[in-house]
Write an enzyme that holds these catalytic residues in place. Structure first.
Site, PDB file in Angstrom:
ATOM      1  N   HIS A  18     -29.164  26.767 -81.655  1.00  0.00           N
ATOM      2  CA  HIS A  18     -28.843  25.932 -82.817  1.00  0.00           C
ATOM      3  C   HIS A  18     -29.543  24.580 -82.705  1.00  0.00           C
ATOM      4  O   HIS A  18     -30.124  24.085 -83.676  1.00  0.00           O
ATOM      5  CB  HIS A  18     -27.332  25.664 -82.909  1.00  0.00           C
ATOM      6  CG  HIS A  18     -26.497  26.849 -83.239  1.00  0.00           C
ATOM      7  ND1 HIS A  18     -25.382  27.169 -82.507  1.00  0.00           N
ATOM      8  CD2 HIS A  18     -26.587  27.771 -84.219  1.00  0.00           C
ATOM      9  CE1 HIS A  18     -24.811  28.245 -83.030  1.00  0.00           C
ATOM     10  NE2 HIS A  18     -25.524  28.635 -84.066  1.00  0.00           N
ATOM     11  N   LYS A  42     -12.676  33.843 -89.827  1.00  0.00           N
ATOM     12  CA  LYS A  42     -12.908  33.737 -88.384  1.00  0.00           C
ATOM     13  C   LYS A  42     -11.759  33.017 -87.692  1.00  0.00           C
ATOM     14  O   LYS A  42     -11.110  32.167 -88.271  1.00  0.00           O
ATOM     15  CB  LYS A  42     -14.212  32.989 -88.114  1.00  0.00           C
ATOM     16  CG  LYS A  42     -15.446  33.770 -88.521  1.00  0.00           C
ATOM     17  CD  LYS A  42     -16.692  33.101 -88.014  1.00  0.00           C
ATOM     18  CE  LYS A  42     -17.913  33.937 -88.337  1.00  0.00           C
ATOM     19  NZ  LYS A  42     -19.132  33.350 -87.787  1.00  0.00           N
TER      20      LYS A  42
END
Length: 171
Positions: A18, A42
């Site tokens: 990332h 999630k």
């Protein structure tokens, strides 16, 4: 006119992959907003506030970056922030298929917003937040996969889980 891009994701946890994309994206756009998605589907390891802090600490050297959070459609958030670009990373072919489908869907919702894909650097092509959590869960080292402060947070998280799940002695 300055170019504003949004890099959306759950970042649970943020990985070196990332960060590679964030650093490269910050060189391509005048302003990059890392947008932490609140995904009700999630069950995150870290609360949104902690993920934002992890990202901020990891990216403090970038002066054209902002970290924010949102829920709902990414294109609506991008419109609200006056961003015209969504930045997405591609690791493997299956990522491309999913991301291309999402880019087409987003185009039907907001024709003025473009999706820009960056290929992940080779050394991070295997890396995902899920892989990091799986390795840490079973006691493996993740120091080479996430920033040091994030690794410490993850180790603490699993240490707490292991302590809580340890059977109590019989009396």
């Amino acid at each position: 006119m300055s170019t504003i891009a949004i890099y959306p994701g759950s970042f649970d946890p943020i990985t070196l992959g990332h960060l590679d994309l964030i650093e490269r994206g910050s060189k391509l756009f005048d302003r990059l907003i890392v947008a932490v998605l609140l995904n009700p589907k999630k069950n995150p390891m870290f609360a949104v506030e902690q993920r934002i802090e992890q990202i901020r600490k990891s990216t403090k050297h970038l002066n054209n970056l902002e970290v924010d959070t949102f829920n709902g459609l990414t294109v609506n958030y991008a419109k609200m922030r006056q961003a015209r670009i969504l930045l997405r990373g591609l690791r493997v072919l299956s990522d491309f298929e999913m991301e291309l489908q999402m880019a087409h869907i987003n185009k039907t919702l907001a024709w003025e917003i473009e999706t820009v894909f960056l290929a992940t650097s080779n050394e991070y092509s295997f890396l995902s937040s899920s892989v990091v959590k799986e390795i840490a869960k079973f006691g493996g080292s993740i120091n080479h996969l996430v920033p040091e402060h994030v690794a410490i947070d993850i180790y603490k998280c699993y240490a707490k889980t292991q302590i809580e799940s340890t059977p109590k002695p019989r009396e």
